[in-house]
Design a protein around this motif. Structure first.
Motif, PDB file in Angstrom:
ATOM      1  N   MET A   1       7.129 -62.055  -0.982  1.00  0.00           N
ATOM      2  CA  MET A   1       8.023 -62.778  -1.949  1.00  0.00           C
ATOM      3  C   MET A   1       8.634 -60.900  -2.507  1.00  0.00           C
ATOM      4  SD  MET A   1       8.709 -65.140  -4.449  1.00  0.00           S
ATOM      5  CE  MET A   1       8.731 -64.672  -6.258  1.00  0.00           C
ATOM      6  N   ILE A   2       8.346 -60.057  -2.428  1.00  0.00           N
ATOM      7  CA  ILE A   2       8.531 -58.628  -2.905  1.00  0.00           C
ATOM      8  C   ILE A   2       9.709 -57.965  -2.266  1.00  0.00           C
ATOM      9  CG2 ILE A   2       8.252 -56.737  -3.638  1.00  0.00           C
ATOM     10  CD1 ILE A   2       5.555 -57.721  -5.316  1.00  0.00           C
ATOM     11  N   ALA A   3       9.064 -58.234  -0.851  1.00  0.00           N
ATOM     12  CA  ALA A   3       9.996 -57.911   0.260  1.00  0.00           C
ATOM     13  C   ALA A   3      11.402 -58.545   0.007  1.00  0.00           C
ATOM     14  CB  ALA A   3       8.638 -58.176   2.138  1.00  0.00           C
ATOM     15  N   MET A   4      10.983 -60.050   0.268  1.00  0.00           N
ATOM     16  CA  MET A   4      12.485 -60.484   0.853  1.00  0.00           C
ATOM     17  C   MET A   4      12.793 -60.267  -0.672  1.00  0.00           C
ATOM     18  SD  MET A   4      12.876 -64.369  -0.103  1.00  0.00           S
ATOM     19  CE  MET A   4      12.703 -64.635  -2.124  1.00  0.00           C
TER      20      MET A   4
ATOM     21  N   ASP B   1      14.162 -57.031   0.530  1.00  0.00           N
ATOM     22  CA  ASP B   1      15.698 -57.278   1.124  1.00  0.00           C
ATOM     23  C   ASP B   1      16.713 -57.567   1.006  1.00  0.00           C
ATOM     24  OD1 ASP B   1      16.964 -57.771   4.229  1.00  0.00           O
ATOM     25  OD2 ASP B   1      16.340 -59.463   4.059  1.00  0.00           O
ATOM     26  N   LEU B   2      17.051 -58.339  -0.097  1.00  0.00           N
ATOM     27  CA  LEU B   2      17.851 -59.326  -0.838  1.00  0.00           C
ATOM     28  C   LEU B   2      19.022 -58.202  -1.387  1.00  0.00           C
ATOM     29  CD1 LEU B   2      16.285 -62.471  -2.046  1.00  0.00           C
ATOM     30  CD2 LEU B   2      18.407 -62.581  -0.233  1.00  0.00           C
ATOM     31  N   GLN B   3      18.244 -56.798  -2.050  1.00  0.00           N
ATOM     32  CA  GLN B   3      19.335 -55.893  -2.823  1.00  0.00           C
ATOM     33  C   GLN B   3      19.322 -55.087  -1.517  1.00  0.00           C
ATOM     34  OE1 GLN B   3      17.796 -55.516  -6.270  1.00  0.00           O
ATOM     35  NE2 GLN B   3      20.216 -54.919  -5.967  1.00  0.00           N
ATOM     36  N   ALA B   4      18.782 -54.933  -0.605  1.00  0.00           N
ATOM     37  CA  ALA B   4      19.667 -53.911   0.227  1.00  0.00           C
ATOM     38  C   ALA B   4      20.492 -54.991   1.112  1.00  0.00           C
ATOM     39  CB  ALA B   4      18.278 -53.451   1.556  1.00  0.00           C
ATOM     40  N   ARG B   5      20.540 -56.031   1.157  1.00  0.00           N
ATOM     41  CA  ARG B   5      21.888 -57.101   1.565  1.00  0.00           C
ATOM     42  C   ARG B   5      23.038 -56.886   0.536  1.00  0.00           C
ATOM     43  NH1 ARG B   5      20.485 -58.875   6.733  1.00  0.00           N
ATOM     44  NH2 ARG B   5      17.905 -59.190   6.801  1.00  0.00           N
ATOM     45  N   GLY B   6      22.395 -56.417  -0.792  1.00  0.00           N
ATOM     46  CA  GLY B   6      23.679 -56.306  -1.755  1.00  0.00           C
ATOM     47  C   GLY B   6      25.019 -57.827  -2.314  1.00  0.00           C
TER      48      GLY B   6
ATOM     49  N   ILE C   1      22.381 -59.001  -4.698  1.00  0.00           N
ATOM     50  CA  ILE C   1      21.716 -59.196  -6.000  1.00  0.00           C
ATOM     51  C   ILE C   1      22.548 -58.231  -7.047  1.00  0.00           C
ATOM     52  CG2 ILE C   1      19.933 -58.838  -7.365  1.00  0.00           C
ATOM     53  CD1 ILE C   1      18.289 -59.809  -4.721  1.00  0.00           C
ATOM     54  N   ARG C   2      23.524 -58.890  -7.758  1.00  0.00           N
ATOM     55  CA  ARG C   2      23.899 -57.698  -7.792  1.00  0.00           C
ATOM     56  C   ARG C   2      23.745 -56.799  -8.820  1.00  0.00           C
ATOM     57  NH1 ARG C   2      26.477 -62.549  -9.683  1.00  0.00           N
ATOM     58  NH2 ARG C   2      25.541 -63.347 -11.580  1.00  0.00           N
ATOM     59  N   GLN C   3      21.973 -57.022  -9.982  1.00  0.00           N
ATOM     60  CA  GLN C   3      22.483 -55.511  -9.990  1.00  0.00           C
ATOM     61  C   GLN C   3      20.293 -55.614  -9.218  1.00  0.00           C
ATOM     62  OE1 GLN C   3      22.755 -57.426 -14.165  1.00  0.00           O
ATOM     63  NE2 GLN C   3      22.206 -55.218 -14.570  1.00  0.00           N
ATOM     64  N   GLN C   4      19.501 -54.502 -10.085  1.00  0.00           N
ATOM     65  CA  GLN C   4      18.342 -54.775  -9.686  1.00  0.00           C
ATOM     66  C   GLN C   4      17.153 -55.876 -10.015  1.00  0.00           C
ATOM     67  OE1 GLN C   4      17.414 -51.697  -7.183  1.00  0.00           O
ATOM     68  NE2 GLN C   4      19.497 -51.576  -7.407  1.00  0.00           N
ATOM     69  N   TRP C   5      17.095 -56.091  -9.035  1.00  0.00           N
ATOM     70  CA  TRP C   5      15.591 -57.395  -9.003  1.00  0.00           C
ATOM     71  C   TRP C   5      15.147 -56.961 -10.235  1.00  0.00           C
ATOM     72  CZ3 TRP C   5      11.016 -57.257  -8.973  1.00  0.00           C
ATOM     73  CH2 TRP C   5      10.237 -56.969  -7.188  1.00  0.00           C
ATOM     74  N   GLN C   6      14.699 -55.905 -10.740  1.00  0.00           N
ATOM     75  CA  GLN C   6      13.430 -55.704 -11.170  1.00  0.00           C
ATOM     76  C   GLN C   6      14.171 -55.603 -12.584  1.00  0.00           C
ATOM     77  OE1 GLN C   6      13.975 -54.293  -8.217  1.00  0.00           O
ATOM     78  NE2 GLN C   6      12.435 -53.037  -7.383  1.00  0.00           N
ATOM     79  N   ASP C   7      15.220 -55.943 -13.102  1.00  0.00           N
ATOM     80  CA  ASP C   7      15.706 -56.114 -14.498  1.00  0.00           C
ATOM     81  C   ASP C   7      14.979 -57.580 -14.587  1.00  0.00           C
ATOM     82  OD1 ASP C   7      17.177 -53.899 -14.569  1.00  0.00           O
ATOM     83  OD2 ASP C   7      19.072 -54.774 -14.025  1.00  0.00           O
ATOM     84  N   TRP C   8      15.124 -58.509 -14.216  1.00  0.00           N
ATOM     85  CA  TRP C   8      14.617 -59.797 -14.447  1.00  0.00           C
ATOM     86  C   TRP C   8      13.552 -59.977 -14.300  1.00  0.00           C
ATOM     87  CZ3 TRP C   8      19.379 -59.041 -11.494  1.00  0.00           C
ATOM     88  CH2 TRP C   8      20.331 -59.530 -11.474  1.00  0.00           C
ATOM     89  N   ILE C   9      12.605 -59.467 -12.718  1.00  0.00           N
ATOM     90  CA  ILE C   9      11.219 -59.560 -12.229  1.00  0.00           C
ATOM     91  C   ILE C   9      11.114 -58.382 -12.252  1.00  0.00           C
ATOM     92  CG2 ILE C   9      10.421 -60.752 -10.085  1.00  0.00           C
ATOM     93  CD1 ILE C   9      12.658 -62.409  -9.397  1.00  0.00           C
ATOM     94  N   ALA C  10       9.218 -58.481 -12.761  1.00  0.00           N
ATOM     95  CA  ALA C  10       8.741 -57.394 -12.962  1.00  0.00           C
ATOM     96  C   ALA C  10       7.442 -57.559 -12.223  1.00  0.00           C
ATOM     97  CB  ALA C  10       8.525 -56.698 -14.472  1.00  0.00           C
ATOM     98  N   VAL C  11       6.832 -57.098 -11.837  1.00  0.00           N
ATOM     99  CA  VAL C  11       5.814 -56.962 -11.248  1.00  0.00           C
ATOM    100  C   VAL C  11       4.328 -56.549 -11.676  1.00  0.00           C
ATOM    101  CG1 VAL C  11       4.075 -56.141  -8.741  1.00  0.00           C
ATOM    102  CG2 VAL C  11       6.958 -56.766  -8.936  1.00  0.00           C
ATOM    103  N   ALA C  12       3.319 -56.991 -11.465  1.00  0.00           N
ATOM    104  CA  ALA C  12       1.801 -56.222 -11.957  1.00  0.00           C
ATOM    105  C   ALA C  12       0.518 -56.534 -11.217  1.00  0.00           C
ATOM    106  CB  ALA C  12       2.020 -57.304 -13.326  1.00  0.00           C
ATOM    107  N   ASN C  13      -0.194 -55.521 -10.751  1.00  0.00           N
ATOM    108  CA  ASN C  13      -1.196 -56.152 -10.212  1.00  0.00           C
ATOM    109  C   ASN C  13      -2.272 -55.915 -10.384  1.00  0.00           C
ATOM    110  OD1 ASN C  13       0.286 -55.457  -7.682  1.00  0.00           O
ATOM    111  ND2 ASN C  13       1.104 -53.744  -8.154  1.00  0.00           N
TER     112      ASN C  13
END
Length: 179
Positions: free
Chosen positions: A141-144, A147-152, A154-166
């Motif tokens: 899902m992070i890769a997806m 990819d959506l970010q790279a394709r433009g 998603i208006r801002q950075q997806w990380q503005d709303w979704i964070a990742v914790a390992n």
């Protein structure tokens, strides 16, 4: 803090997910956090609630009537909030929670993650979803999203709303930032 946990209600998943989920529930209770979740008596839902409850924490179950009808309500729900359907459940969970943590899960969990994130993108709230990336579970899902970010699209950075914790330590750091 009220932490809403989105996760699988299935038992036949990686046993490590259960160990990590139990640790999260215990940690939440020991730190005075309340777990908000779907109130079901199986899978990671039951695991996080049992761990938090037995460690002295509080749980809030947001439970669709069909779950009650089928006798699948967890005995570890301290506060029951009944609702009509899954749409109501998501809305009530969003209202109850300060932050959201997505553990491994399927279609329902993905739906919950994107419902909360989409609501944030248009200003309904300023709460983030944390993907707890146990054993790389959310890598696809992070890769997806990348990819959506790279394709433009998603208006801002997806990380503005979704964070990742390992790790649980990553979650602690992110929650300290959220306060």
């Amino acid at each position: 803090m009220k932490i809403c946990v989105f996760c699988s209600a299935n038992q036949q998943i990686d046993p490590d997910f259960f160990s990590l989920t139990e640790a999260l529930g215990i940690w939440a209770a020991k730190n005075g956090h309340t777990i908000v979740y779907g109130g079901v008596n199986c899978g990671l839902m039951e695991c996080v609630a049992k761990a938090a409850h037995e460690a002295g924490g509080r749980t809030i179950g947001v439970i669709p009537k069909i779950i009650e009808k089928n006798g699948r309500i967890s005995e570890y729900v301290d506060v029951e909030i009944m609702c009509d359907n899954l749409s109501d459940r998501k809305q009530l969970m969003e209202a109850q929670a300060d932050v959201f943590i997505a553990l491994p899960g399927g279609i329902g969990t993905i739906d919950e993650v994107f419902t909360v994130a989409a609501s944030a993108t248009i200003g309904y709230h300023h709460k983030r979803v944390i993907l707890y990336n146990m054993k790389g579970f959310w890598n696809g899902m992070i890769a997806m999203l990348d990819d959506l970010q790279a394709r433009g699209v998603i208006r801002q950075q997806w990380q503005d709303w979704i964070a990742v914790a390992n790790s649980l330590e990553d979650i602690e750091l992110l929650l300290n930032i959220e306060r």
